[in-house]
Design an enzyme around this catalytic site. Structure first.
Site, PDB file in Angstrom:
ATOM      1  N   HIS A  80       8.002  25.707 -17.607  1.00  0.00           N
ATOM      2  CA  HIS A  80       8.579  24.370 -17.627  1.00  0.00           C
ATOM      3  C   HIS A  80       8.760  23.862 -19.055  1.00  0.00           C
ATOM      4  O   HIS A  80       9.327  22.804 -19.273  1.00  0.00           O
ATOM      5  CB  HIS A  80       7.671  23.429 -16.835  1.00  0.00           C
ATOM      6  CG  HIS A  80       8.246  22.053 -16.614  1.00  0.00           C
ATOM      7  ND1 HIS A  80       8.951  21.365 -17.572  1.00  0.00           N
ATOM      8  CD2 HIS A  80       8.242  21.237 -15.544  1.00  0.00           C
ATOM      9  CE1 HIS A  80       9.341  20.193 -17.103  1.00  0.00           C
ATOM     10  NE2 HIS A  80       8.918  20.094 -15.866  1.00  0.00           N
ATOM     11  N   CYS A  81       8.278  24.598 -20.066  1.00  0.00           N
ATOM     12  CA  CYS A  81       8.263  24.007 -21.414  1.00  0.00           C
ATOM     13  C   CYS A  81       9.247  24.637 -22.396  1.00  0.00           C
ATOM     14  O   CYS A  81      10.229  24.022 -22.780  1.00  0.00           O
ATOM     15  CB  CYS A  81       6.850  24.106 -21.984  1.00  0.00           C
ATOM     16  SG  CYS A  81       5.646  23.201 -21.018  1.00  0.00           S
ATOM     17  N   ILE A  82       8.968  25.892 -22.788  1.00  0.00           N
ATOM     18  CA  ILE A  82       9.690  26.473 -23.934  1.00  0.00           C
ATOM     19  C   ILE A  82      11.204  26.594 -23.677  1.00  0.00           C
ATOM     20  O   ILE A  82      11.987  26.349 -24.589  1.00  0.00           O
ATOM     21  CB  ILE A  82       9.079  27.840 -24.343  1.00  0.00           C
ATOM     22  CG1 ILE A  82       7.552  27.750 -24.456  1.00  0.00           C
ATOM     23  CG2 ILE A  82       9.662  28.351 -25.655  1.00  0.00           C
ATOM     24  CD1 ILE A  82       7.038  26.866 -25.548  1.00  0.00           C
TER      25      ILE A  82
END
Ligand SMILES: NC(=O)c1ccc[n+]([C@@H]2O[C@H](COP(=O)([O-])OP(=O)(O)OC[C@H]3O[C@@H](n4cnc5c(N)ncnc54)[C@H](O)[C@@H]3O)[C@@H](O)[C@H]2O)c1
Length: 452
Positions: free
Chosen positions: A289-291
């Site tokens: 969900h982030c990078i």
């Protein structure tokens, strides 16, 4: 005789209640970030109420079960003993002293920030807002979200005419606002959550003081910064740093493959330098969900300032090409054996976006499976964390995990996620062909391995 009762200011009262664990904490969004956070507060004997729009999750928690692999039902049971409960009823927010928002911040189909979850949460909090409450946003987002999106909704839609405390003005008609990014590293068993310093950016010093006291109860160190925007940017710089460095090693891996150099050996050697080098590792593409998402929140915002974030765009381009590279490596490896991809049976090992976790959001495996299918391959997968895979935001696979006992039946096995539970020597021994995108077969000498 006269008895005296201590009269606390709102600030003293907040800090005293934090110390004595009388402070009532609410966490909104009980996913990968919100649920572990809830448990940390519960462990420290806070009464926590969890809010989620997903009735299934709320039902599971109230029944004492867990839907996140690394969180055991025993932990939910222990939290319930400390007063934890989950609900879908936002009206309970008015009874709380601190409310922490951990809802998703994905990209929409045009690759732009989708702030609808934050907006919907703000709309739901506003009618229940009361004075002196602390509102903390933890969802990753671009600098400005707290002040430009969250606060205006809360101020406009609350029923008491409350304003966010700012410029040193705090009183009975104000509430407090902070941005404090979540910095968890899923699957990392080396660093305890408690040891990850917590960055805190309040709209004004009292908000920072409240949040510092609260988070100091569950983290060993807090790092105050001057504003919500500085805290928002801190989270983004961390993830952009990772994204750009991963793109760099992914590109250099492609060069090393052509030059016949082992990039992993090179990174290992470079890592012996005691300063100035931090290792990042190439792979089949970014996931989670982030990078793959967060850097584009900043690129989008930068356009408002006539600014092009060129490193982010370039890193995105390189990283997005990696699943295509894996699929063309499979096709080439089959071709060498005089087999076309079209009609071949391919087993993808690992659906999760990284090893030993049960999260497949934005996983490169999903793209690789779809590309292999488009190329005419008959594709199966194995992942101990996902017995089945159905429909997600960007995919609809409807598949079930294939047993590893069937490995001999496949023309090619592609290692996409290097889960620790896999017996790689056995996989190599039994498979006809192994394409390894993770260097999971390092040290195994066999003619049927292709590193990609
Ligand atoms: N997962 C990570 O490792 C990680 C790490 C750092 C930061 N973050 C950030 O934290 C935020 C949350 O991520 P996550 O991984 O926990 O997401 P998630 O999808 O696992 O959990 C979010 C939860 O919020 C709930 N939700 C959605 N809208 C809601 C609403 N209006 N009211 C109440 N609940 C609502 C969903 O049902 C879900 O249970 C994101 O901004 C993400 O970028 C995630």
């Amino acid at each position: 005789m006269s008895s005296t009762t201590a009269v606390f200011s709102p600030a003293q009262s907040f800090l005293e209640k934090t110390k004595s664990r009388q402070l009532r904490v609410g966490v909104i969004g009980l996913g990968y970030v919100g649920l572990p956070l809830t448990l940390l507060f519960s462990e420290q004997k806070f009464h926590v109420t969890g809010f989620d729009v997903d009735r299934k999750k709320v039902g599971a928690l109230m029944a004492g079960s867990s839907y996140i692999y690394r969180i055991l039902p025993e932990e939910i049971a222990a939290a319930k003993m400390s007063g934890f409960r989950a609900t879908t009823d936002y009206s309970e927010l008015s009874q709380l002293d601190a409310i922490i928002i951990c809802v998703p911040t994905p990209l929409n189909e045009h690759h732009e920030p989708d702030l609808s979850y934050i907006e919907n949460t703000a709309h739901a909090i506003a009618p229940n807002l009361r004075s002196c409450q602390l509102i903390v946003l933890e969802s990753t987002t671009y600098p400005g979200t707290t002040e430009e999106i969250l606060i205006p909704i809360l101020e406009k839609e609350n029923r008491l005419g409350l304003k966010a405390a700012r410029n040193g003005v705090a009183g009975s008609n104000t509430f407090h606002v902070v941005f404090s990014p979540e910095r968890e590293d899923p699957g990392n068993t080396q660093v305890a959550r408690r040891d990850i310093p917590k960055v805190i950016g309040g709209l004004e010093p009292l908000a920072t003081q409240y949040a510092s006291a609260l988070y100091n109860s569950i983290f060993n160190r807090v790092v105050p910064v001057s504003s919500p925007a500085a805290a928002e940017m801190t989270k983004l710089i961390e993830n952009i740093y990772r994204c750009v460095n991963i793109a760099l090693v992914n590109e250099l891996k492609l060069l090393c493959l052509r030059m016949g150099i082992d990039i992993f050996e090179v990174i290992r050697a470079a890592s012996t330098k005691p300063f100035g080098f931090q290792p990042f590792y190439p792979g089949p593409g970014l996931g989670g969900h982030c990078i793959p998402i967060d850097p584009f929140y900043l690129s989008w915002k930068a356009k408002e300032f006539d600014f092009q974030t060129r490193f982010i765009e370039l890193a995105g381009e390189v990283n997005l090409a990696m699943p295509y590279h894996v699929v063309s490596s499979v096709a080439q490896a089959l071709n060498k054996r005089k087999q076309p991809l079209n009609g071949s049976k391919v087993l993808v090992l690992g659906l999760a976006y990284k090893k030993d976790i049960d999260d497949l959001r934005e996983s490169p495996s999903l793209t690789i499976i779809e590309l292999l299918q488009k190329g005419g391959a008959s594709v199966s997968y194995n992942d101990p964390f996902f017995p089945t895979v159905g429909r997600g935001r960007h995919y609809d696979l409807q598949m079930a995990s294939t047993a590893l006992s069937e490995i001999e039946e496949f023309d090619c096995v592609v290692i996409v996620t290097d889960h620790s539970s896999y017996d790689y020597p056995d996989i190599v021994r039994r498979a006809k062909l192994v394409v390894d995108s993770r260097n999971a077969t390092e040290g195994i000498a066999a003619g049927n391995i292709v590193h990609c």
